[in-house]
Scaffold this motif. Structure first.
Motif, short mmCIF file in Angstrom:
data_model
loop_
_atom_site.label_atom_id
_atom_site.label_comp_id
_atom_site.label_asym_id
_atom_site.label_seq_id
_atom_site.Cartn_x
_atom_site.Cartn_y
_atom_site.Cartn_z
N ALA A 184 60.36 140.34 105.30
CA ALA A 184 60.54 138.90 105.46
C ALA A 184 59.48 138.28 106.36
CB ALA A 184 61.94 138.61 106.00
N ILE A 185 58.94 139.04 107.29
CA ILE A 185 57.99 138.47 108.22
C ILE A 185 56.56 138.52 107.71
CG2 ILE A 185 59.42 138.94 110.23
CD1 ILE A 185 57.54 141.32 110.82
N ILE A 186 56.35 139.12 106.56
CA ILE A 186 55.01 139.25 106.00
C ILE A 186 54.82 138.16 104.95
CG2 ILE A 186 53.45 140.80 104.78
CD1 ILE A 186 55.18 143.10 105.88
N PRO A 187 53.68 137.47 104.95
CA PRO A 187 53.48 136.36 104.01
C PRO A 187 53.16 136.85 102.60
CG PRO A 187 51.52 136.68 105.31
CD PRO A 187 52.55 137.65 105.84
N LEU A 188 54.13 137.44 101.94
CA LEU A 188 53.87 138.05 100.65
C LEU A 188 53.79 137.05 99.50
CD1 LEU A 188 56.16 141.19 100.79
CD2 LEU A 188 53.69 141.10 100.98
N ALA A 189 54.47 135.94 99.59
CA ALA A 189 54.59 135.03 98.44
C ALA A 189 53.23 134.67 97.84
CB ALA A 189 55.34 133.77 98.85
N LYS A 190 52.27 134.32 98.66
CA LYS A 190 50.95 133.93 98.15
C LYS A 190 50.08 135.13 97.80
CE LYS A 190 50.53 129.49 100.42
NZ LYS A 190 49.67 128.64 101.24
N ASN A 191 50.34 136.26 98.41
CA ASN A 191 49.47 137.42 98.27
C ASN A 191 49.86 138.36 97.15
OD1 ASN A 191 48.39 136.34 100.58
ND2 ASN A 191 49.09 137.95 101.92
N LEU A 192 51.13 138.41 96.82
CA LEU A 192 51.61 139.43 95.90
C LEU A 192 51.03 139.29 94.50
CD1 LEU A 192 53.40 141.88 95.53
CD2 LEU A 192 55.23 140.32 94.86
N GLY A 193 51.09 138.11 93.92
CA GLY A 193 50.61 137.91 92.55
C GLY A 193 49.16 138.31 92.34
N PRO A 194 48.24 137.74 93.14
CA PRO A 194 46.83 138.13 92.97
C PRO A 194 46.59 139.61 93.24
CG PRO A 194 46.99 136.11 94.24
CD PRO A 194 48.39 136.63 94.08
N SER A 195 47.29 140.19 94.21
CA SER A 195 47.12 141.60 94.52
C SER A 195 47.61 142.47 93.37
CB SER A 195 47.86 141.97 95.81
OG SER A 195 47.28 141.32 96.91
N LEU A 196 48.74 142.10 92.80
CA LEU A 196 49.30 142.86 91.68
C LEU A 196 48.37 142.78 90.47
CD1 LEU A 196 51.57 144.50 90.43
CD2 LEU A 196 52.74 142.34 89.91
N ARG A 197 47.90 141.59 90.15
CA ARG A 197 47.00 141.41 89.01
C ARG A 197 45.73 142.24 89.20
NH1 ARG A 197 46.05 136.38 89.49
NH2 ARG A 197 48.00 135.77 88.51
N ARG A 198 45.14 142.16 90.38
CA ARG A 198 43.90 142.87 90.67
C ARG A 198 44.12 144.39 90.56
NH1 ARG A 198 38.61 142.90 90.67
NH2 ARG A 198 37.63 143.71 92.52
N TRP A 199 45.24 144.89 91.10
CA TRP A 199 45.53 146.32 91.02
C TRP A 199 45.67 146.75 89.56
CZ3 TRP A 199 49.46 149.08 88.82
CH2 TRP A 199 49.49 150.44 89.13
N ARG A 200 46.37 145.94 88.77
CA ARG A 200 46.55 146.29 87.35
C ARG A 200 45.22 146.35 86.62
NH1 ARG A 200 47.81 143.89 83.56
NH2 ARG A 200 47.83 141.74 84.28
N VAL A 201 44.36 145.37 86.85
CA VAL A 201 43.06 145.32 86.15
C VAL A 201 42.20 146.53 86.54
CG1 VAL A 201 40.89 144.03 85.97
CG2 VAL A 201 43.08 142.83 85.80
N ILE A 202 42.12 146.80 87.83
CA ILE A 202 41.29 147.92 88.30
C ILE A 202 41.81 149.25 87.75
CG2 ILE A 202 40.71 149.27 90.36
CD1 ILE A 202 40.34 146.59 91.81
N ASN A 203 43.11 149.38 87.70
CA ASN A 203 43.71 150.64 87.24
C ASN A 203 44.02 150.65 85.75
OD1 ASN A 203 44.14 152.45 89.70
ND2 ASN A 203 44.79 150.43 90.40
N ARG A 204 43.61 149.60 85.05
CA ARG A 204 43.78 149.49 83.60
C ARG A 204 45.24 149.71 83.17
NH1 ARG A 204 38.32 152.71 81.79
NH2 ARG A 204 36.92 151.28 82.82
N VAL A 205 46.12 149.02 83.85
CA VAL A 205 47.55 149.09 83.54
C VAL A 205 47.96 147.75 82.93
CG1 VAL A 205 49.87 149.33 84.52
CG2 VAL A 205 47.97 150.70 85.43
#
Length: 190
Positions: free
Chosen positions: A4-25
């Motif tokens: 709850a104390i980590i600002p995930l809302a803005k960071n999660l989507g772009p991080s998830l998308r980038r991880w998927r692209v790099i790992n071809r998932v």
């Protein structure tokens, strides 16, 4: 870990998308692994929906930076041996991965007490303001820029954040997860 104390809302989507692209998932494959719908993955990535607590924990386990290769551990060692005030955190969770002796001189507890724990609770107003503008400043782009900002002094029982100008750099680890190199920005006069 309290997410709850980590600002995930803005960071999660772009991080998830980038991880998927790099790992071809593909979204569908990730959805099957996480036992959610493909449309839910899409909504998380574009920021129109946030994962529930059990889903969030699985995503954090997937995306948290874990320096595991020799190259990743070399980066950690360089930070730990630096003669400059610098530290390395997971880009998504702000979990501390390494810190230089010069950085820890303003810390009132041993480095070992903070390792692998999120530092977000120690964020000053300047740090929080900078975090809010990362997406607008291209942080999540493939070759995102360094972000430079000023932070005011903030005193905590565990550490003091000195008034300073900070430069953050987003670096990919070998597996596509990201870390953030945080250093004092020293501008050399020409």
């Amino acid at each position: 870990m309290s997410v709850a104390i980590i600002p995930l809302a803005k960071n999660l989507g772009p991080s998830l998308r980038r991880w998927r692209v790099i790992n071809r998932v593909k979204q569908q494959a990730l959805a099957e692994e996480l036992k959610v719908s493909q449309s839910k993955i899409s909504r998380w990535e574009n920021g129109t929906s946030e994962p529930e607590s059990p889903e969030l924990r699985r995503l954090l386990n997937l995306l948290e930076a874990r320096p595991e290769t020799a190259a990743d551990r070399a980066l950690q060692a360089l930070v730990m041996q630096s003669s400059h005030p610098v530290h390395l955190v997971c880009d998504l969770t702000h979990r501390l991965l390494a810190a230089s002796p010069k950085r820890t001189r303003d810390w009132h507890i041993p480095l070992s007490d903070l390792m692998h724990k999120p530092l977000w609770r120690f964020a000053s107003g300047g740090i929080r303001d900078a975090e809010d503008t990362l997406g607008d400043n291209g942080w999540y782009e493939p070759l995102g820029p360094d972000i430079v900002f000023d932070t005011e002094r903030a005193d905590f029982a565990e550490m003091t954040i000195p008034k300073s100008r900070i430069r953050i750099t987003r670096l990919p680890l070998s597996d596509g997860r990201f870390v953030r190199l945080v250093r004092d920005d020293v501008t050399v006069a020409a």
